[in-house]
Scaffold this motif. Structure first.
Motif, short mmCIF file in Angstrom:
data_model
loop_
_atom_site.label_atom_id
_atom_site.label_comp_id
_atom_site.label_asym_id
_atom_site.label_seq_id
_atom_site.Cartn_x
_atom_site.Cartn_y
_atom_site.Cartn_z
N MET A 36 0.82 -1.18 0.00
CA MET A 36 0.00 0.00 0.00
C MET A 36 0.87 1.25 0.00
SD MET A 36 -3.14 -1.24 2.49
CE MET A 36 -3.74 0.41 2.67
N GLU A 37 1.83 1.26 -0.87
CA GLU A 37 2.72 2.42 -0.93
C GLU A 37 2.40 3.30 -2.12
OE1 GLU A 37 6.82 1.60 -0.44
OE2 GLU A 37 6.46 0.04 1.02
N TRP A 38 1.19 3.77 -2.20
CA TRP A 38 0.82 4.68 -3.28
C TRP A 38 0.31 5.97 -2.67
CZ3 TRP A 38 -4.12 6.33 -3.05
CH2 TRP A 38 -5.04 5.52 -2.41
N GLN A 39 0.23 6.97 -3.49
CA GLN A 39 -0.22 8.26 -3.01
C GLN A 39 -1.04 8.93 -4.10
OE1 GLN A 39 2.54 11.74 -2.30
NE2 GLN A 39 2.17 11.08 -0.17
N LEU A 40 -2.18 9.46 -3.71
CA LEU A 40 -3.02 10.22 -4.61
C LEU A 40 -2.57 11.67 -4.52
CD1 LEU A 40 -5.67 10.50 -6.34
CD2 LEU A 40 -6.79 11.00 -4.17
N VAL A 41 -2.25 12.27 -5.67
CA VAL A 41 -1.82 13.67 -5.69
C VAL A 41 -2.72 14.42 -6.65
CG1 VAL A 41 0.07 15.26 -6.15
CG2 VAL A 41 0.56 12.99 -5.23
N ARG A 42 -3.26 15.54 -6.18
CA ARG A 42 -4.12 16.36 -7.03
C ARG A 42 -3.73 17.82 -6.86
NH1 ARG A 42 -10.45 15.88 -7.99
NH2 ARG A 42 -10.68 17.78 -9.14
N GLU A 43 -3.59 18.51 -7.97
CA GLU A 43 -3.26 19.93 -7.91
C GLU A 43 -4.51 20.73 -7.57
OE1 GLU A 43 -1.21 21.47 -11.33
OE2 GLU A 43 -0.11 19.60 -11.58
N THR A 44 -4.38 21.64 -6.62
CA THR A 44 -5.48 22.52 -6.24
C THR A 44 -4.97 23.95 -6.27
OG1 THR A 44 -5.01 22.58 -3.86
CG2 THR A 44 -6.34 20.72 -4.67
N PRO A 45 -5.85 24.94 -6.25
CA PRO A 45 -5.39 26.34 -6.24
C PRO A 45 -4.50 26.67 -5.05
CG PRO A 45 -7.73 26.23 -6.77
CD PRO A 45 -7.31 24.85 -6.38
N SER A 46 -4.66 25.97 -3.94
CA SER A 46 -3.84 26.27 -2.76
C SER A 46 -2.61 25.37 -2.65
CB SER A 46 -4.69 26.14 -1.49
OG SER A 46 -5.21 24.84 -1.37
N GLY A 47 -2.35 24.54 -3.66
CA GLY A 47 -1.19 23.66 -3.65
C GLY A 47 -1.59 22.22 -3.87
N ASP A 48 -0.61 21.34 -3.88
CA ASP A 48 -0.89 19.92 -4.11
C ASP A 48 -1.60 19.30 -2.90
OD1 ASP A 48 0.24 19.96 -6.58
OD2 ASP A 48 2.09 18.94 -6.01
N PHE A 49 -2.62 18.51 -3.18
CA PHE A 49 -3.32 17.73 -2.17
C PHE A 49 -2.77 16.32 -2.27
CE2 PHE A 49 -6.77 14.77 -1.18
CZ PHE A 49 -7.09 15.18 0.09
N ARG A 50 -2.29 15.78 -1.16
CA ARG A 50 -1.70 14.44 -1.16
C ARG A 50 -2.41 13.55 -0.15
NH1 ARG A 50 3.08 14.47 -3.84
NH2 ARG A 50 3.94 16.52 -4.28
N LEU A 51 -2.72 12.35 -0.58
CA LEU A 51 -3.40 11.40 0.28
C LEU A 51 -2.76 10.04 0.04
CD1 LEU A 51 -5.97 11.21 2.15
CD2 LEU A 51 -7.17 10.41 0.12
N ASP A 52 -2.21 9.44 1.12
CA ASP A 52 -1.61 8.12 0.93
C ASP A 52 -2.63 7.04 1.30
OD1 ASP A 52 -1.57 7.78 3.72
OD2 ASP A 52 0.53 8.34 3.88
N ALA A 53 -2.28 5.80 1.09
CA ALA A 53 -3.20 4.68 1.27
C ALA A 53 -3.72 4.60 2.70
CB ALA A 53 -2.51 3.37 0.88
N ALA A 54 -2.89 4.80 3.69
CA ALA A 54 -3.33 4.73 5.09
C ALA A 54 -4.35 5.83 5.39
CB ALA A 54 -2.14 4.85 6.03
N ASP A 55 -4.12 7.03 4.86
CA ASP A 55 -5.08 8.12 5.05
C ASP A 55 -6.44 7.76 4.44
OD1 ASP A 55 -3.22 9.76 6.34
OD2 ASP A 55 -2.60 10.69 4.45
N LEU A 56 -6.42 7.14 3.29
CA LEU A 56 -7.65 6.77 2.62
C LEU A 56 -8.42 5.71 3.42
CD1 LEU A 56 -9.50 7.18 0.22
CD2 LEU A 56 -8.21 5.43 -0.99
N VAL A 57 -7.72 4.75 3.99
CA VAL A 57 -8.36 3.72 4.80
C VAL A 57 -9.03 4.37 6.02
CG1 VAL A 57 -7.97 1.72 6.29
CG2 VAL A 57 -6.91 1.83 4.03
N VAL A 58 -8.33 5.28 6.69
CA VAL A 58 -8.91 5.96 7.85
C VAL A 58 -10.16 6.75 7.42
CG1 VAL A 58 -8.54 7.80 9.54
CG2 VAL A 58 -6.78 6.07 9.16
N HIS A 59 -10.09 7.41 6.28
CA HIS A 59 -11.24 8.17 5.78
C HIS A 59 -12.44 7.25 5.54
CE1 HIS A 59 -13.76 10.86 3.51
NE2 HIS A 59 -13.79 9.97 2.55
N VAL A 60 -12.22 6.14 4.90
CA VAL A 60 -13.33 5.22 4.59
C VAL A 60 -13.97 4.70 5.88
CG1 VAL A 60 -13.88 2.95 3.63
CG2 VAL A 60 -12.47 4.56 2.32
#
Length: 67
Positions: free
Chosen positions: A1-25
């Motif tokens: 689970m060593e991946w990271q979601l990266v999305r460009e936003t007006p305030s900078g890059d938004f980064r979410l790794d796999a562990a963060d996503l599991v906690v969110h779900v």
């Protein structure tokens, strides 16, 4: 689970790794259940008990988690 979601936003890059996503779900459902409980209480109703431990204690879910 060593991946990271990266999305460009007006305030900078938004980064979410796999562990963060599991906690969110896991916690996202708690958030919505609390919203529904609040709406029911505002309408003068008592929210039903829906926690897994409560349901399992009364045999309302099978050991495999199904209803």
């Amino acid at each position: 689970m060593e991946w990271q979601l990266v999305r460009e936003t007006p305030s900078g890059d938004f980064r979410l790794d796999a562990a963060d996503l599991v906690v969110h779900v896991v916690t996202h459902g708690f958030y919505h259940r609390a919203q529904i409980d609040s709406i029911l209480r505002q309408a003068g109703r008592e929210p039903p008990r829906t926690g897994y431990a409560f349901l399992a204690g009364y045999g309302l879910v099978a050991p495999d988690g199904t209803t």
